[in-house]
Motif scaffolding. Structure first.
Motif, PDB file in Angstrom:
ATOM      1  N   LYS A  56       0.832  -1.209   0.000  1.00 59.60           N
ATOM      2  CA  LYS A  56       0.000   0.000   0.000  1.00 59.60           C
ATOM      3  C   LYS A  56       0.867   1.261   0.000  1.00 59.60           C
ATOM      4  N   PHE A  57       1.948   1.225   0.781  1.00 56.23           N
ATOM      5  CA  PHE A  57       2.826   2.394   0.851  1.00 56.23           C
ATOM      6  C   PHE A  57       3.524   2.636  -0.487  1.00 56.23           C
ATOM      7  N   GLU A  58       3.962   1.563  -1.131  1.00 56.87           N
ATOM      8  CA  GLU A  58       4.617   1.708  -2.444  1.00 56.87           C
ATOM      9  C   GLU A  58       3.642   2.273  -3.473  1.00 56.87           C
ATOM     10  N   GLU A  59       2.383   1.824  -3.425  1.00 54.21           N
ATOM     11  CA  GLU A  59       1.368   2.350  -4.343  1.00 54.21           C
ATOM     12  C   GLU A  59       1.109   3.829  -4.068  1.00 54.21           C
ATOM     13  N   LEU A  60       1.030   4.183  -2.790  1.00 58.78           N
ATOM     14  CA  LEU A  60       0.806   5.580  -2.422  1.00 58.78           C
ATOM     15  C   LEU A  60       1.977   6.450  -2.879  1.00 58.78           C
ATOM     16  N   THR A  61       3.188   5.945  -2.701  1.00 59.47           N
ATOM     17  CA  THR A  61       4.381   6.693  -3.115  1.00 59.47           C
ATOM     18  C   THR A  61       4.390   6.913  -4.625  1.00 59.47           C
ATOM     19  N   THR A  62       4.019   5.882  -5.377  1.00 53.05           N
ATOM     20  CA  THR A  62       3.961   6.005  -6.840  1.00 53.05           C
ATOM     21  C   THR A  62       2.953   7.068  -7.254  1.00 53.05           C
ATOM     22  N   ASN A  63       1.789   7.070  -6.615  1.00 55.67           N
ATOM     23  CA  ASN A  63       0.760   8.067  -6.942  1.00 55.67           C
ATOM     24  C   ASN A  63       1.231   9.486  -6.613  1.00 55.67           C
ATOM     25  N   ILE A  64       1.906   9.617  -5.472  1.00 60.69           N
ATOM     26  CA  ILE A  64       2.411  10.934  -5.068  1.00 60.69           C
ATOM     27  C   ILE A  64       3.460  11.432  -6.061  1.00 60.69           C
ATOM     28  N   LYS A  65       4.350  10.537  -6.481  1.00 61.11           N
ATOM     29  CA  LYS A  65       5.394  10.927  -7.435  1.00 61.11           C
ATOM     30  C   LYS A  65       4.787  11.321  -8.780  1.00 61.11           C
ATOM     31  N   THR A  66       3.754  10.592  -9.190  1.00 61.85           N
ATOM     32  CA  THR A  66       3.085  10.922 -10.454  1.00 61.85           C
ATOM     33  C   THR A  66       2.480  12.321 -10.391  1.00 61.85           C
ATOM     34  N   LYS A  67       1.867  12.626  -9.258  1.00 63.12           N
ATOM     35  CA  LYS A  67       1.243  13.934  -9.099  1.00 63.12           C
ATOM     36  C   LYS A  67       2.291  15.043  -8.972  1.00 63.12           C
ATOM     37  N   ALA A  68       3.449  14.692  -8.388  1.00 62.19           N
ATOM     38  CA  ALA A  68       4.510  15.692  -8.214  1.00 62.19           C
ATOM     39  C   ALA A  68       5.264  15.965  -9.506  1.00 62.19           C
ATOM     40  N   ALA A  69       5.078  15.086 -10.505  1.00 53.80           N
ATOM     41  CA  ALA A  69       5.687  15.252 -11.836  1.00 53.80           C
ATOM     42  C   ALA A  69       7.206  15.354 -11.752  1.00 53.80           C
ATOM     43  N   HIS A  70       7.771  16.505 -12.114  1.00 58.42           N
ATOM     44  CA  HIS A  70       9.222  16.668 -12.200  1.00 58.42           C
ATOM     45  C   HIS A  70       9.901  16.732 -10.823  1.00 58.42           C
ATOM     46  N   LEU A  71       9.130  16.649  -9.745  1.00 60.74           N
ATOM     47  CA  LEU A  71       9.705  16.728  -8.394  1.00 60.74           C
ATOM     48  C   LEU A  71       9.826  15.346  -7.728  1.00 60.74           C
ATOM     49  N   GLU A  72       9.907  14.297  -8.546  1.00 65.83           N
ATOM     50  CA  GLU A  72      10.008  12.938  -8.001  1.00 65.83           C
ATOM     51  C   GLU A  72      11.204  12.785  -7.060  1.00 65.83           C
ATOM     52  N   LYS A  73      12.341  13.364  -7.454  1.00 70.49           N
ATOM     53  CA  LYS A  73      13.544  13.230  -6.631  1.00 70.49           C
ATOM     54  C   LYS A  73      13.381  13.916  -5.278  1.00 70.49           C
ATOM     55  N   VAL A  74      12.591  14.979  -5.253  1.00 67.97           N
ATOM     56  CA  VAL A  74      12.338  15.668  -3.981  1.00 67.97           C
ATOM     57  C   VAL A  74      11.492  14.778  -3.069  1.00 67.97           C
ATOM     58  N   VAL A  75      10.570  14.015  -3.662  1.00 69.70           N
ATOM     59  CA  VAL A  75       9.772  13.061  -2.878  1.00 69.70           C
ATOM     60  C   VAL A  75      10.691  12.012  -2.250  1.00 69.70           C
ATOM     61  N   ASP A  76      11.652  11.521  -3.047  1.00 70.24           N
ATOM     62  CA  ASP A  76      12.614  10.547  -2.518  1.00 70.24           C
ATOM     63  C   ASP A  76      13.422  11.144  -1.363  1.00 70.24           C
ATOM     64  N   LEU A  77      13.854  12.399  -1.540  1.00 69.51           N
ATOM     65  CA  LEU A  77      14.614  13.068  -0.483  1.00 69.51           C
ATOM     66  C   LEU A  77      13.761  13.263   0.772  1.00 69.51           C
ATOM     67  N   LEU A  78      12.490  13.583   0.562  1.00 67.99           N
ATOM     68  CA  LEU A  78      11.567  13.758   1.689  1.00 67.99           C
ATOM     69  C   LEU A  78      11.441  12.458   2.486  1.00 67.99           C
ATOM     70  N   LEU A  79      11.247  11.349   1.780  1.00 71.18           N
ATOM     71  CA  LEU A  79      11.068  10.058   2.453  1.00 71.18           C
ATOM     72  C   LEU A  79      12.356   9.600   3.139  1.00 71.18           C
ATOM     73  N   GLU A  80      13.487   9.850   2.511  1.00 74.71           N
ATOM     74  CA  GLU A  80      14.764   9.468   3.120  1.00 74.71           C
ATOM     75  C   GLU A  80      15.019  10.280   4.387  1.00 74.71           C
ATOM     76  N   THR A  81      14.676  11.560   4.342  1.00 75.55           N
ATOM     77  CA  THR A  81      14.854  12.417   5.514  1.00 75.55           C
ATOM     78  C   THR A  81      13.882  12.021   6.624  1.00 75.55           C
ATOM     79  N   GLN A  82      12.669  11.616   6.223  1.00 78.05           N
ATOM     80  CA  GLN A  82      11.682  11.170   7.214  1.00 78.05           C
ATOM     81  C   GLN A  82      12.170   9.927   7.952  1.00 78.05           C
ATOM     82  N   LYS A  83      12.874   9.030   7.253  1.00 73.07           N
ATOM     83  CA  LYS A  83      13.450   7.854   7.910  1.00 73.07           C
ATOM     84  C   LYS A  83      14.397   8.274   9.030  1.00 73.07           C
ATOM     85  N   GLN A  84      15.210   9.279   8.745  1.00 73.11           N
ATOM     86  CA  GLN A  84      16.141   9.778   9.758  1.00 73.11           C
ATOM     87  C   GLN A  84      15.392  10.450  10.906  1.00 73.11           C
ATOM     88  N   ALA A  85      14.309  11.158  10.565  1.00 74.23           N
ATOM     89  CA  ALA A  85      13.537  11.870  11.587  1.00 74.23           C
ATOM     90  C   ALA A  85      12.845  10.900  12.538  1.00 74.23           C
TER      91      ALA A  85
END
Length: 277
Positions: free
Chosen positions: A192-221
């Motif tokens: 479910k999380f992978e599906e949600l992440t894919t949908n978010i990246k699709t909606k973010a369009a050219h900001l996919e890498k920022v989504v990855d950075l957000l999730l990686e930073t959240q892991k640290q947080a």
């Protein structure tokens, strides 16, 4: 002179001994450690306690309970106590601990055994300038510990009706059952999380890498409340809020946190699983 540790405990708590005895202020009190000084006879005894009250707890590691005291004292001099033995009480067994045998007048035996279901909780006694001449102990009960022990044994009987109680085996079996129950849930939540992440990246369009950075930073947080990490999270969210709503971003981060906690729980359960031979 006379010594009563319950008086000292009462003073420490700002109350009276009678108040401790009559109003159930003390919820748990037991002997943690005993220190003895001696030459020809016992010169001094110091008791250390674990004490839990309604409003204050002295943090001392759980230790043994004292169920009985016996030994010898001499008729000469002031009737010095020369030998002490303590019966250690542990919920599953009793152990005799020979504490000290140091005097030369030890002729008369004495025995202080607590009532059934009770343990010794607090010390009082008398002494001269040179030695301990008499001791006494207040009784306490450990019903809560006994009840827990009985409950664990009953649970073990349900899972292993034909085997003797073994806490380690019981713990491993509970971990195994919980692991079997949790593993499919973790797999489903991950999908479910992978599906949600894919949908978010699709909606973010050219900001996919920022989504990855957000999730990686959240892991640290999740692991650390570092202010620098929190600042990075805020920065990435601000960038993404041009394409995504705050609610969408928060749902994504909440799902990631939930998945991380489930995976961490599963990993801890795996540690307790019995090793495969």
């Amino acid at each position: 002179s006379e010594v009563d540790d319950l008086d000292k405990i009462a003073n420490e708590l700002g109350t009276s001994k009678s108040n401790l005895l009559n109003n159930d202020i003390i919820k748990d009190i037991c002997v943690k450690q005993i220190k003895i000084w001696h030459l020809d006879f016992i010169d001094a005894i110091q008791f250390f306690y674990k004490i839990t009250t309604n409003d204050k707890t002295y943090s001392i590691d759980d230790g043994e309970y004292i169920a009985a005291i016996y030994g010898k004292y001499g008729k000469e001099s002031h009737g010095n106590i020369d030998e002490l033995n303590f019966i250690k009480y542990i919920p599953s067994k009793k152990q005799v601990k020979f504490f000290t045998h140091c005097g030369k007048y030890n002729t008369t035996p004495f025995d202080m055994s607590s009532a059934a279901g009770a343990v010794y909780a607090c010390f009082f006694g008398k002494c001269t300038d040179k030695s301990v001449t008499s001791i006494g102990m207040y009784e306490g009960k450990v019903h809560s510990i006994l009840e827990q022990q009985v409950q664990l044994q009953q649970l073990s009987g349900v899972l292993f009706p034909n085997k003797p109680y073994d806490f380690l085996v019981l713990k491993q079996e509970i971990a195994r059952l919980k692991y079997q129950d949790l593993a499919p849930q973790v797999r489903n939540e991950k999908i479910k999380f992978e599906e949600l992440t894919t949908n978010i990246k699709t909606k973010a369009a050219h900001l996919e890498k920022v989504v990855d950075l957000l999730l990686e930073t959240q892991k640290q947080a999740i692991k650390s409340n570092d202010q620098l990490i929190q600042g990075q999270l805020t920065a990435y969210k601000n960038i993404l809020e041009g394409s995504l709503t705050k609610e969408e971003l928060q749902i994504l981060l909440d799902k990631q946190t939930e998945l991380y906690q489930l995976e961490d729980h599963l990993a801890n359960l795996q540690i307790d699983l019995p090793s495969k031979s």
